[in-house]
Design an enzyme around this catalytic site. Structure first.
Site, PDB file in Angstrom:
ATOM      1  N   ASP A  13      41.274 -40.899  41.064  1.00 54.11           N
ATOM      2  CA  ASP A  13      40.211 -40.478  41.972  1.00 54.11           C
ATOM      3  C   ASP A  13      40.734 -39.955  43.309  1.00 54.11           C
ATOM      4  O   ASP A  13      40.081 -40.103  44.341  1.00 54.11           O
ATOM      5  CB  ASP A  13      39.208 -41.631  42.200  1.00 54.11           C
ATOM      6  CG  ASP A  13      38.674 -42.173  40.892  1.00 54.11           C
ATOM      7  OD1 ASP A  13      38.446 -41.353  39.984  1.00 54.11           O
ATOM      8  OD2 ASP A  13      38.514 -43.394  40.769  1.00 54.11           O
ATOM      9  N   LYS A  16      41.735 -34.852  42.216  1.00 54.53           N
ATOM     10  CA  LYS A  16      42.464 -33.895  41.363  1.00 54.53           C
ATOM     11  C   LYS A  16      41.573 -32.719  40.962  1.00 54.53           C
ATOM     12  O   LYS A  16      42.021 -31.577  40.928  1.00 54.53           O
ATOM     13  CB  LYS A  16      42.981 -34.601  40.090  1.00 54.53           C
ATOM     14  CG  LYS A  16      43.970 -35.712  40.384  1.00 54.53           C
ATOM     15  CD  LYS A  16      44.400 -36.439  39.121  1.00 54.53           C
ATOM     16  CE  LYS A  16      43.320 -37.304  38.505  1.00 54.53           C
ATOM     17  NZ  LYS A  16      42.920 -38.484  39.289  1.00 54.53           N
ATOM     18  N   GLY A  40      36.870 -38.992  35.646  1.00 53.43           N
ATOM     19  CA  GLY A  40      35.682 -38.435  36.284  1.00 53.43           C
ATOM     20  C   GLY A  40      36.130 -37.609  37.468  1.00 53.43           C
ATOM     21  O   GLY A  40      36.740 -38.140  38.385  1.00 53.43           O
ATOM     22  N   HIS A  41      35.886 -36.305  37.398  1.00 51.54           N
ATOM     23  CA  HIS A  41      36.295 -35.428  38.491  1.00 51.54           C
ATOM     24  C   HIS A  41      35.053 -34.787  39.090  1.00 51.54           C
ATOM     25  O   HIS A  41      34.311 -34.102  38.394  1.00 51.54           O
ATOM     26  CB  HIS A  41      37.213 -34.313  37.981  1.00 51.54           C
ATOM     27  CG  HIS A  41      38.376 -34.807  37.176  1.00 51.54           C
ATOM     28  ND1 HIS A  41      39.266 -35.742  37.661  1.00 51.54           N
ATOM     29  CD2 HIS A  41      38.792 -34.511  35.931  1.00 51.54           C
ATOM     30  CE1 HIS A  41      40.178 -35.980  36.735  1.00 51.54           C
ATOM     31  NE2 HIS A  41      39.910 -35.257  35.675  1.00 51.54           N
ATOM     32  N   GLN A 223      43.504 -39.721  35.277  1.00 54.68           N
ATOM     33  CA  GLN A 223      44.103 -40.946  35.814  1.00 54.68           C
ATOM     34  C   GLN A 223      45.246 -40.616  36.793  1.00 54.68           C
ATOM     35  O   GLN A 223      45.198 -39.580  37.420  1.00 54.68           O
ATOM     36  CB  GLN A 223      44.571 -41.893  34.694  1.00 54.68           C
ATOM     37  CG  GLN A 223      43.424 -42.412  33.835  1.00 54.68           C
ATOM     38  CD  GLN A 223      42.927 -41.397  32.839  1.00 54.68           C
ATOM     39  OE1 GLN A 223      43.698 -40.840  32.065  1.00 54.68           O
ATOM     40  NE2 GLN A 223      41.648 -41.127  32.847  1.00 54.68           N
TER      41      GLN A 223
HETATM   42  P1  GDP Z   1      39.618 -37.127  40.620  1.00 52.57           P
HETATM   43  O1  GDP Z   1      39.281 -38.096  39.541  1.00 52.57           O
HETATM   44  O2  GDP Z   1      41.033 -37.257  41.094  1.00 52.57           O
HETATM   45  O3  GDP Z   1      39.271 -35.711  40.284  1.00 52.57           O
HETATM   46  O4  GDP Z   1      38.721 -37.534  41.875  1.00 52.57           O
HETATM   47  P2  GDP Z   1      37.147 -37.935  41.878  1.00 52.57           P
HETATM   48  O5  GDP Z   1      36.355 -36.684  41.739  1.00 52.57           O
HETATM   49  O6  GDP Z   1      36.877 -39.042  40.950  1.00 52.57           O
HETATM   50  O7  GDP Z   1      37.012 -38.553  43.335  1.00 52.57           O
HETATM   51  C1  GDP Z   1      37.317 -37.818  44.470  1.00 52.57           C
HETATM   52  C2  GDP Z   1      36.028 -37.672  45.329  1.00 52.57           C
HETATM   53  O8  GDP Z   1      36.387 -37.232  46.618  1.00 52.57           O
HETATM   54  C3  GDP Z   1      35.045 -36.643  44.797  1.00 52.57           C
HETATM   55  O9  GDP Z   1      33.752 -37.099  45.068  1.00 52.57           O
HETATM   56  C4  GDP Z   1      35.372 -35.388  45.620  1.00 52.57           C
HETATM   57  O10 GDP Z   1      34.238 -34.535  45.776  1.00 52.57           O
HETATM   58  C5  GDP Z   1      35.755 -35.998  46.924  1.00 52.57           C
HETATM   59  N1  GDP Z   1      36.760 -35.263  47.710  1.00 52.57           N
HETATM   60  C6  GDP Z   1      37.844 -34.592  47.276  1.00 52.57           C
HETATM   61  N2  GDP Z   1      38.577 -34.155  48.317  1.00 52.57           N
HETATM   62  C7  GDP Z   1      37.926 -34.564  49.430  1.00 52.57           C
HETATM   63  C8  GDP Z   1      38.186 -34.463  50.838  1.00 52.57           C
HETATM   64  O11 GDP Z   1      39.201 -33.917  51.281  1.00 52.57           O
HETATM   65  N3  GDP Z   1      37.283 -35.060  51.687  1.00 52.57           N
HETATM   66  C9  GDP Z   1      36.157 -35.699  51.243  1.00 52.57           C
HETATM   67  N4  GDP Z   1      35.338 -36.246  52.139  1.00 52.57           N
HETATM   68  N5  GDP Z   1      35.896 -35.810  49.931  1.00 52.57           N
HETATM   69  C10 GDP Z   1      36.760 -35.266  49.043  1.00 52.57           C
HETATM   70  P1  IMO Z   2      40.353 -40.150  37.082  1.00 51.57           P
HETATM   71  O1  IMO Z   2      40.896 -39.079  36.153  1.00 51.57           O
HETATM   72  C1  IMO Z   2      40.282 -44.343  38.237  1.00 51.57           C
HETATM   73  C2  IMO Z   2      41.111 -47.260  35.073  1.00 51.57           C
HETATM   74  C3  IMO Z   2      39.991 -48.192  34.652  1.00 51.57           C
HETATM   75  C4  IMO Z   2      40.798 -49.409  34.252  1.00 51.57           C
HETATM   76  C5  IMO Z   2      42.029 -48.811  33.608  1.00 51.57           C
HETATM   77  C6  IMO Z   2      41.974 -48.741  32.087  1.00 51.57           C
HETATM   78  O2  IMO Z   2      38.949 -39.921  37.482  1.00 51.57           O
HETATM   79  O3  IMO Z   2      41.281 -40.387  38.214  1.00 51.57           O
HETATM   80  P2  IMO Z   2      40.631 -47.205  30.390  1.00 51.57           P
HETATM   81  O4  IMO Z   2      39.174 -47.030  30.174  1.00 51.57           O
HETATM   82  O5  IMO Z   2      41.361 -45.953  30.737  1.00 51.57           O
HETATM   83  O6  IMO Z   2      41.312 -47.945  29.267  1.00 51.57           O
HETATM   84  O7  IMO Z   2      40.746 -48.195  31.655  1.00 51.57           O
HETATM   85  O8  IMO Z   2      42.156 -47.500  34.130  1.00 51.57           O
HETATM   86  N1  IMO Z   2      40.785 -45.825  35.014  1.00 51.57           N
HETATM   87  C7  IMO Z   2      40.567 -45.056  36.086  1.00 51.57           C
HETATM   88  N2  IMO Z   2      40.495 -45.372  37.393  1.00 51.57           N
HETATM   89  N3  IMO Z   2      40.152 -43.069  37.855  1.00 51.57           N
HETATM   90  C8  IMO Z   2      40.256 -42.729  36.548  1.00 51.57           C
HETATM   91  O9  IMO Z   2      40.292 -41.447  36.126  1.00 51.57           O
HETATM   92  C9  IMO Z   2      40.425 -43.750  35.585  1.00 51.57           C
HETATM   93  N4  IMO Z   2      40.533 -43.767  34.238  1.00 51.57           N
HETATM   94  C10 IMO Z   2      40.775 -45.040  33.901  1.00 51.57           C
HETATM   95  O10 IMO Z   2      39.117 -48.449  35.724  1.00 51.57           O
HETATM   96  O11 IMO Z   2      41.226 -50.109  35.402  1.00 51.57           O
HETATM   97 MG    MG Z   3      37.892 -39.610  39.171  1.00 53.65          MG
END
Ligand code: GDP
Ligand code: IMO
Ligand code: MG
Length: 428
Positions: A13, A16, A40-41, A223
């Site tokens: 998270d 990416k 989840g992106h 991840q």
């Molecule tokens: P990922 O799994 O690595 O793609 O990241 P996620 O989407 O799960 O979580 C990142 C969150 O941060 C998302 O809600 C993005 O919209 C948000 N985000 C990404 N870059 C920035 C930033 O520079 N500032 C803020 N405030 N939010 C950001």
């Molecule tokens: P993104 O791509 C954050 C964590 C779960 C758990 C562990 C194992 O959005 O960064 P799983 O269901 O993969 O067997 O769970 O990994 N986990 C993540 N945490 N971001 C993710 O993906 C994750 N995908 C799995 O919370 O601790």
């Molecule tokens: Mg994510």
């Protein structure tokens, strides 16, 4: 022939999805090489929010070919739901390509993920419950179902029968659950075959051709480094290789094709699920950071654990992945903090460790050693150059850069596509 790997440097998270999206129309293909719908992106384009799970982030860029590589595990029901939801919003998903070698998440593996977690009780991993771990376990045990198996009913039935011979015993005798009926599983999986077939390709061959033609390919991790099954905080990890090495095995691109490795790192740290997290903040400060950064899971909606930036972890990610550029995200979230502590090393049993300790037991006992930086109060969300940042924000970024052994090329100051400071073009 640039093949660019993009990975997460912490526990996921990091942003990416946004970082991949930022590369935009200059990228010809985005390949997802590991994980499944545990990812989840969230991507924000012109104020519109998109949450992607299985689909590579390139799906939102017109002209870009999104590829689901062989290293991914696919829940076909989720795949088609996600495609339908995007199509309903006017996104063209027709270029999506899926590897024939990718494994399929079966209904019994979704159930097994949930029941094993319940069985583990306080030792649970805190998985997303999507069947990821059991599906990768089947892959390694050589009883997995692959995308290509869906196109031959006899092969599919034989494989499902073989897997269920074992799984039903486990479900019934150990977990006191009902078993799965072979025909019902075959029917469910075959129900996806016709719609899936036109998307399925030898993706390794396709990528080789694209790279030979001089096209630009991004290999996007789900991840992150500390969740990698080999290099993460095992057993509190996911079941795939989320590090740069996984980009090759999960896509069929050889290491000699990789030209750069971009690591996305948050200006603080978050983690979802169980496992060690030295800089974790509990109580009000943790809540404050969670609310400021909207740190609630994109996939499960769980509140993310929050903590200060951990420099040894980012250095570790730089080393394991061979990072050439960091994208530092969410700097804006730290606005308003009086002081910002950064973990520069750990103390374990009275001994200072400048790097991540060798064993999991030591890491679980690691106490952060902090250096504290002064905060800033100015709104930085409109900053487009380093000069636009207040002095203290710039000093914070400079200090992190010195600690993490690779240049910070982009700084995120908001969730939107344009809310970034580009210090150095990522496609250099
Ligand atoms: P990922 O799994 O690595 O793609 O990241 P996620 O989407 O799960 O979580 C990142 C969150 O941060 C998302 O809600 C993005 O919209 C948000 N985000 C990404 N870059 C920035 C930033 O520079 N500032 C803020 N405030 N939010 C950001
Ligand atoms: P993104 O791509 C954050 C964590 C779960 C758990 C562990 C194992 O959005 O960064 P799983 O269901 O993969 O067997 O769970 O990994 N986990 C993540 N945490 N971001 C993710 O993906 C994750 N995908 C799995 O919370 O601790
Ligand atoms: Mg994510």
């Amino acid at each position: 022939m640039p093949a660019i790997v993009l990975i997460g440097a912490q526990w996921g998270d990091e942003g990416k999805g946004k970082a991949t999206d930022l590369l935009g129309s200059r990228v010809d293909a985005v390949v997802k090489f590991n994980g499944g719908n545990n990812a989840g992106h969230t991507i924000v384009v012109d104020g519109e929010k998109y949450a992607l799970h299985l689909l590579p982030s390139g799906i939102l860029t017109p002209g870009c070919t999104p590829i689901i590589g062989n290293g991914v595990v696919i829940d076909l029901g989720v795949l088609f739901e996600e495609i339908d939801a995007l199509e309903a919003r006017g996104v063209d998903t027709s270029r999506l390509t899926v590897s024939a070698n990718a494994h399929v998440i079966t209904p019994y593996n979704r159930t097994l993920d949930k029941v094993t977690e319940r069985f583990l009780g306080s030792s649970r991993i805190g998985t997303t419950g999507r069947g990821i771990g059991p599906t990768y376990a089947d892959k390694m045990a050589r009883i997995g179902i692959r995308v290509q198996d869906l196109f031959d009913e006899d092969v599919l039935r034989a494989k499902v029968t073989g897997a269920l011979n074992l799984k039903n015993q486990t479900l019934i005798k150990i977990y006191n659950r009902k078993g799965f009926d072979v025909e019902a599983v075959v029917e469910e999986l075959q129900g996806y075959a016709e719609r899936l077939r036109p998307m399925v390709t030898d993706t390794s061959l396709l990528l080789d051709e694209m790279l030979t033609e001089g096209k630009t390919v991004v290999l996007e991790a789900g991840q992150a480094t500390l969740l990698d099954v080999d290099h993460g905080t095992y057993p509190f990890v996911t079941s795939s290789n989320a590090t740069a090495g996984g980009a090759c095995t999960g896509s069929g691109i050889p290491p000699t094709r990789i030209s750069s490795v971009i690591a996305v790192v948050k200006a603080y740290t978050t983690r979802v699920g169980e496992g060690p997290f030295p800089t974790e903040l509990l109580h009000e400060k943790g809540d404050e950071l969670r609310n400021a950064g909207a740190e609630f899971g994109t996939t499960t909606g769980r509140p993310r654990r929050t903590g200060w930036f951990d420099a040894p972890i980012a250095r570790y990610a730089a080393r394991i992945n061979g990072v050439t550029d960091f994208v530092l995200t969410k700097l804006d979230v730290l606005t308003g903090q009086d002081e910002i502590p950064v973990c520069v090393a750990y103390e374990v049993d009275g001994v200072r460790h400048d790097e991540v300790p060798m064993t999991q037991a030591e890491f679980a006992r690691a106490v952060p050693i902090y250096e504290t930086f002064p905060g800033w109060t100015e709104d930085i969300s409109k900053a487009t150059t380093l000069e636009d940042l207040p002095r203290n924000a710039r000093d914070y970024v400079d200090a992190l850069q010195k600690m993490i052994n690779a240049p910070i090329s982009v700084i995120g100051v908001g969730p939107g596509r344009t809310e970034s400071i580009v210090v150095r073009d990522l496609l250099h």
